[in-house]
Structures are given as C-alpha cells and as structure tokens.
Write a protein that holds these residues in place. Sequence first.
Motif, PDB file in Angstrom:
ATOM      1  N   ASP A  25       1.987  35.387  32.620  1.00  0.00           N
ATOM      2  CA  ASP A  25       2.268  34.426  33.696  1.00  0.00           C
ATOM      3  C   ASP A  25       3.046  33.226  33.164  1.00  0.00           C
ATOM      4  O   ASP A  25       3.996  32.760  33.803  1.00  0.00           O
ATOM      5  CB  ASP A  25       0.977  33.939  34.350  1.00  0.00           C
ATOM      6  N   LEU A  26       2.641  32.723  31.986  1.00  0.00           N
ATOM      7  CA  LEU A  26       3.329  31.606  31.358  1.00  0.00           C
ATOM      8  C   LEU A  26       4.799  31.935  31.103  1.00  0.00           C
ATOM      9  O   LEU A  26       5.697  31.143  31.408  1.00  0.00           O
ATOM     10  CB  LEU A  26       2.633  31.240  30.051  1.00  0.00           C
ATOM     11  N   TYR A  48       1.643  43.700  24.674  1.00  0.00           N
ATOM     12  CA  TYR A  48       1.238  42.317  24.940  1.00  0.00           C
ATOM     13  C   TYR A  48       2.121  41.346  24.152  1.00  0.00           C
ATOM     14  O   TYR A  48       2.673  41.696  23.121  1.00  0.00           O
ATOM     15  CB  TYR A  48      -0.239  42.102  24.618  1.00  0.00           C
ATOM     16  N   PHE A  96       2.996  29.990  20.885  1.00  0.00           N
ATOM     17  CA  PHE A  96       1.742  30.725  20.770  1.00  0.00           C
ATOM     18  C   PHE A  96       1.930  31.943  19.885  1.00  0.00           C
ATOM     19  O   PHE A  96       3.042  32.428  19.693  1.00  0.00           O
ATOM     20  CB  PHE A  96       1.203  31.149  22.145  1.00  0.00           C
ATOM     21  N   ILE A 120     -11.697  33.835  30.135  1.00  0.00           N
ATOM     22  CA  ILE A 120     -12.091  33.485  28.768  1.00  0.00           C
ATOM     23  C   ILE A 120     -13.563  33.073  28.792  1.00  0.00           C
ATOM     24  O   ILE A 120     -13.953  32.187  29.548  1.00  0.00           O
ATOM     25  CB  ILE A 120     -11.213  32.345  28.219  1.00  0.00           C
ATOM     26  N   SER A 150      -0.419  35.715  19.103  1.00  0.00           N
ATOM     27  CA  SER A 150      -1.594  36.539  19.365  1.00  0.00           C
ATOM     28  C   SER A 150      -1.513  37.771  18.480  1.00  0.00           C
ATOM     29  O   SER A 150      -0.438  38.312  18.251  1.00  0.00           O
ATOM     30  CB  SER A 150      -1.687  36.915  20.844  1.00  0.00           C
ATOM     31  N   GLU A 188      -2.998  38.199  30.401  1.00  0.00           N
ATOM     32  CA  GLU A 188      -2.361  38.039  31.706  1.00  0.00           C
ATOM     33  C   GLU A 188      -1.807  36.621  31.856  1.00  0.00           C
ATOM     34  O   GLU A 188      -0.739  36.419  32.424  1.00  0.00           O
ATOM     35  CB  GLU A 188      -3.351  38.340  32.835  1.00  0.00           C
ATOM     36  N   GLY A 189      -2.536  35.645  31.314  1.00  0.00           N
ATOM     37  CA  GLY A 189      -2.077  34.264  31.355  1.00  0.00           C
ATOM     38  C   GLY A 189      -0.807  34.049  30.554  1.00  0.00           C
ATOM     39  O   GLY A 189       0.070  33.279  30.956  1.00  0.00           O
ATOM     40  N   LEU A 190      -0.694  34.753  29.410  1.00  0.00           N
ATOM     41  CA  LEU A 190       0.543  34.657  28.614  1.00  0.00           C
ATOM     42  C   LEU A 190       1.723  35.242  29.383  1.00  0.00           C
ATOM     43  O   LEU A 190       2.810  34.663  29.390  1.00  0.00           O
ATOM     44  CB  LEU A 190       0.373  35.374  27.274  1.00  0.00           C
ATOM     45  N   TYR A 215      -6.266  27.780  25.672  1.00  0.00           N
ATOM     46  CA  TYR A 215      -5.989  29.179  25.342  1.00  0.00           C
ATOM     47  C   TYR A 215      -5.696  29.972  26.604  1.00  0.00           C
ATOM     48  O   TYR A 215      -6.013  29.546  27.710  1.00  0.00           O
ATOM     49  CB  TYR A 215      -7.182  29.783  24.584  1.00  0.00           C
ATOM     50  N   TYR A 216      -5.078  31.135  26.404  1.00  0.00           N
ATOM     51  CA  TYR A 216      -4.662  31.986  27.513  1.00  0.00           C
ATOM     52  C   TYR A 216      -5.222  33.394  27.348  1.00  0.00           C
ATOM     53  O   TYR A 216      -5.387  33.868  26.224  1.00  0.00           O
ATOM     54  CB  TYR A 216      -3.133  32.114  27.546  1.00  0.00           C
ATOM     55  N   THR A 217      -5.454  34.053  28.462  1.00  0.00           N
ATOM     56  CA  THR A 217      -5.695  35.492  28.443  1.00  0.00           C
ATOM     57  C   THR A 217      -4.334  36.173  28.274  1.00  0.00           C
ATOM     58  O   THR A 217      -3.281  35.521  28.380  1.00  0.00           O
ATOM     59  CB  THR A 217      -6.333  35.967  29.755  1.00  0.00           C
TER      60      THR A 217
END
Length: 85
Positions: free
Chosen positions: A34-35, A57, A76, A9, A78, A30-32, A26-28
Amino acid sequence: MVTVRGGAIVSVESVATGAPQDPAFYYTVEGLFDLLEDSIDQSVASLSASYDSGLGYPTSGYIDRNQMIADEELGFQSSNLQPQR
C-alpha cells in the motif's frame, strides 16, 4: 521481528536485543505494498523498491516525497519472512 496475525501487527521486537518496539513504526507486507502504491499515485520525487524473487514481497524500498524537504525520506528492509500457518 514483526509478528502479524490476521493482517494486523501483534508484536514487534528488536532483533538485536529482543526489546519490544512501537508497532506504529512498522508495516505488514500488505502495508508495504500500500505504501509503495500510494507513493506511485502521489508521483513522489524518488522511489525505488526490490522484491523477493520467490514470494514477491518487498524486500527494500526508498521513498523521497519531496527533494526540497530534508529528512522526510522513508526507507525500509524486510527479510526472512515466513508465511503464517
């Protein structure tokens, strides 16, 4: 609006005001993923997620790690993601 370059980010701005936001919250994409994967691995109390039908996504998610603890839930959304060129 979250801007990501090279998997990191680089800026976050409020869509409503344009004011800068703290990227730590916030998340990328890929981070979402992973979460969500970590939440599955940890057998959280409640987990739901929806995905974009075209690009795949996560478009929304809700995670409640423990039903006995108040205010630890995470949600979240997006939308309007655009691939980097």
